[in-house]
Design a protein around this motif. Structure first.
Motif, PDB file in Angstrom:
ATOM      1  N   ASN A   5      -5.508   2.660   7.444  1.00 18.33           N
ATOM      2  CA  ASN A   5      -5.644   2.971   6.019  1.00 18.33           C
ATOM      3  C   ASN A   5      -6.434   1.862   5.349  1.00 18.33           C
ATOM      4  O   ASN A   5      -6.401   0.711   5.769  1.00 18.33           O
ATOM      5  CB  ASN A   5      -4.269   3.082   5.364  1.00 18.33           C
ATOM      6  CG  ASN A   5      -3.438   4.167   5.975  1.00 18.33           C
ATOM      7  OD1 ASN A   5      -3.960   5.129   6.516  1.00 18.33           O
ATOM      8  ND2 ASN A   5      -2.134   4.014   5.907  1.00 18.33           N
ATOM      9  N   MET A   6      -7.130   2.211   4.278  1.00 18.29           N
ATOM     10  CA  MET A   6      -7.824   1.221   3.470  1.00 18.29           C
ATOM     11  C   MET A   6      -7.246   1.290   2.069  1.00 18.29           C
ATOM     12  O   MET A   6      -6.890   2.368   1.593  1.00 18.29           O
ATOM     13  CB  MET A   6      -9.315   1.486   3.468  1.00 18.29           C
ATOM     14  CG  MET A   6      -9.938   1.155   4.789  1.00 18.29           C
ATOM     15  SD  MET A   6     -11.699   1.241   4.744  1.00 18.29           S
ATOM     16  CE  MET A   6     -11.916   2.979   5.034  1.00 18.29           C
ATOM     17  N   TYR A  11      -9.232  -5.887  -9.824  1.00 15.53           N
ATOM     18  CA  TYR A  11      -9.745  -7.258  -9.860  1.00 15.53           C
ATOM     19  C   TYR A  11      -8.652  -8.311  -9.654  1.00 15.53           C
ATOM     20  O   TYR A  11      -8.943  -9.449  -9.304  1.00 15.53           O
ATOM     21  CB  TYR A  11     -10.490  -7.514 -11.176  1.00 15.53           C
ATOM     22  CG  TYR A  11      -9.602  -7.570 -12.389  1.00 15.53           C
ATOM     23  CD1 TYR A  11      -9.119  -8.784 -12.866  1.00 15.53           C
ATOM     24  CD2 TYR A  11      -9.233  -6.404 -13.061  1.00 15.53           C
ATOM     25  CE1 TYR A  11      -8.308  -8.838 -13.970  1.00 15.53           C
ATOM     26  CE2 TYR A  11      -8.419  -6.447 -14.172  1.00 15.53           C
ATOM     27  CZ  TYR A  11      -7.958  -7.674 -14.623  1.00 15.53           C
ATOM     28  OH  TYR A  11      -7.152  -7.717 -15.711  1.00 15.53           O
ATOM     29  N   ARG A  12      -7.386  -7.932  -9.829  1.00 18.82           N
ATOM     30  CA  ARG A  12      -6.263  -8.846  -9.573  1.00 18.82           C
ATOM     31  C   ARG A  12      -5.733  -8.726  -8.146  1.00 18.82           C
ATOM     32  O   ARG A  12      -4.694  -9.277  -7.812  1.00 18.82           O
ATOM     33  CB  ARG A  12      -5.133  -8.570 -10.561  1.00 18.82           C
ATOM     34  CG  ARG A  12      -5.452  -9.034 -11.951  1.00 18.82           C
ATOM     35  CD  ARG A  12      -4.288  -8.811 -12.857  1.00 18.82           C
ATOM     36  NE  ARG A  12      -4.662  -7.749 -13.776  1.00 18.82           N
ATOM     37  CZ  ARG A  12      -3.852  -6.923 -14.382  1.00 18.82           C
ATOM     38  NH1 ARG A  12      -2.572  -7.010 -14.179  1.00 18.82           N
ATOM     39  NH2 ARG A  12      -4.296  -6.003 -15.189  1.00 18.82           N
ATOM     40  N   LYS A  13      -6.442  -7.934  -7.341  1.00 21.75           N
ATOM     41  CA  LYS A  13      -6.087  -7.677  -5.942  1.00 21.75           C
ATOM     42  C   LYS A  13      -4.759  -6.942  -5.806  1.00 21.75           C
ATOM     43  O   LYS A  13      -4.013  -7.136  -4.851  1.00 21.75           O
ATOM     44  CB  LYS A  13      -6.105  -8.961  -5.122  1.00 21.75           C
ATOM     45  CG  LYS A  13      -7.489  -9.578  -5.071  1.00 21.75           C
ATOM     46  CD  LYS A  13      -7.543 -10.740  -4.142  1.00 21.75           C
ATOM     47  CE  LYS A  13      -8.972 -11.272  -4.138  1.00 21.75           C
ATOM     48  NZ  LYS A  13      -9.129 -12.408  -3.280  1.00 21.75           N
ATOM     49  N   GLU A  14      -4.460  -6.064  -6.777  1.00 13.92           N
ATOM     50  CA  GLU A  14      -3.283  -5.198  -6.717  1.00 13.92           C
ATOM     51  C   GLU A  14      -3.728  -3.846  -6.174  1.00 13.92           C
ATOM     52  O   GLU A  14      -4.788  -3.349  -6.531  1.00 13.92           O
ATOM     53  CB  GLU A  14      -2.693  -5.021  -8.116  1.00 13.92           C
ATOM     54  CG  GLU A  14      -2.235  -6.313  -8.749  1.00 13.92           C
ATOM     55  CD  GLU A  14      -1.938  -6.169 -10.230  1.00 13.92           C
ATOM     56  OE1 GLU A  14      -1.104  -6.947 -10.717  1.00 13.92           O
ATOM     57  OE2 GLU A  14      -2.530  -5.314 -10.902  1.00 13.92           O
ATOM     58  N   THR A  15      -2.917  -3.243  -5.328  1.00 13.00           N
ATOM     59  CA  THR A  15      -3.237  -1.939  -4.762  1.00 13.00           C
ATOM     60  C   THR A  15      -3.128  -0.867  -5.836  1.00 13.00           C
ATOM     61  O   THR A  15      -2.098  -0.730  -6.490  1.00 13.00           O
ATOM     62  CB  THR A  15      -2.288  -1.603  -3.603  1.00 13.00           C
ATOM     63  OG1 THR A  15      -2.386  -2.629  -2.615  1.00 13.00           O
ATOM     64  CG2 THR A  15      -2.634  -0.261  -2.982  1.00 13.00           C
ATOM     65  N   ILE A  16      -4.225  -0.122  -6.024  1.00 12.42           N
ATOM     66  CA  ILE A  16      -4.228   0.961  -7.010  1.00 12.42           C
ATOM     67  C   ILE A  16      -4.538   2.313  -6.374  1.00 12.42           C
ATOM     68  O   ILE A  16      -4.550   3.329  -7.050  1.00 12.42           O
ATOM     69  CB  ILE A  16      -5.226   0.673  -8.156  1.00 12.42           C
ATOM     70  CG1 ILE A  16      -6.626   0.443  -7.611  1.00 12.42           C
ATOM     71  CG2 ILE A  16      -4.751  -0.510  -8.977  1.00 12.42           C
ATOM     72  CD1 ILE A  16      -7.683   0.298  -8.681  1.00 12.42           C
ATOM     73  N   LEU A  59     -11.939   4.544  -8.474  1.00 13.49           N
ATOM     74  CA  LEU A  59     -13.048   3.998  -7.718  1.00 13.49           C
ATOM     75  C   LEU A  59     -14.123   3.472  -8.664  1.00 13.49           C
ATOM     76  O   LEU A  59     -14.452   4.096  -9.663  1.00 13.49           O
ATOM     77  CB  LEU A  59     -13.649   5.056  -6.795  1.00 13.49           C
ATOM     78  CG  LEU A  59     -12.744   5.581  -5.697  1.00 13.49           C
ATOM     79  CD1 LEU A  59     -13.436   6.691  -4.932  1.00 13.49           C
ATOM     80  CD2 LEU A  59     -12.332   4.463  -4.762  1.00 13.49           C
ATOM     81  N   ASP A  60     -14.683   2.335  -8.319  1.00 15.26           N
ATOM     82  CA  ASP A  60     -15.785   1.755  -9.076  1.00 15.26           C
ATOM     83  C   ASP A  60     -17.065   2.260  -8.443  1.00 15.26           C
ATOM     84  O   ASP A  60     -17.418   1.849  -7.346  1.00 15.26           O
ATOM     85  CB  ASP A  60     -15.695   0.230  -9.016  1.00 15.26           C
ATOM     86  CG  ASP A  60     -16.752  -0.443  -9.854  1.00 15.26           C
ATOM     87  OD1 ASP A  60     -17.397   0.245 -10.659  1.00 15.26           O
ATOM     88  OD2 ASP A  60     -16.929  -1.653  -9.688  1.00 15.26           O
TER      89      ASP A  60
END
Length: 65
Positions: A5-6, A11-16, A59-60
């Protein structure tokens, strides 16, 4: 090798969000292209997304020309 999984991080390195073709409610990705650059130590994954999926808005989307 089994695909892992990816995780989509903010930007705070939290999984969204989660990218996976195996988990039923995660955002699937197919036709992906992964590129590594030793010059700037970047790792880029490019893939078409399903805009109807609930995780798609996180997604950016960046377009390079």
């Amino acid at each position: 090798m089994q695909q892992q999984n990816m995780y989509i991080l903010n930007y705070r390195k939290e999984t969204i969000g989660v990218l996976s073709n195996r988990m039923p409610f995660s955002l699937p990705f197919y036709e992906d292209l992964q590129e590594w650059s030793l010059d700037d130590l970047s790792d880029t994954l490019t893939f078409p997304d399903r805009s109807d999926h609930p995780d798609a808005p996180v997604l950016d989307r960046v377009t390079y020309s």
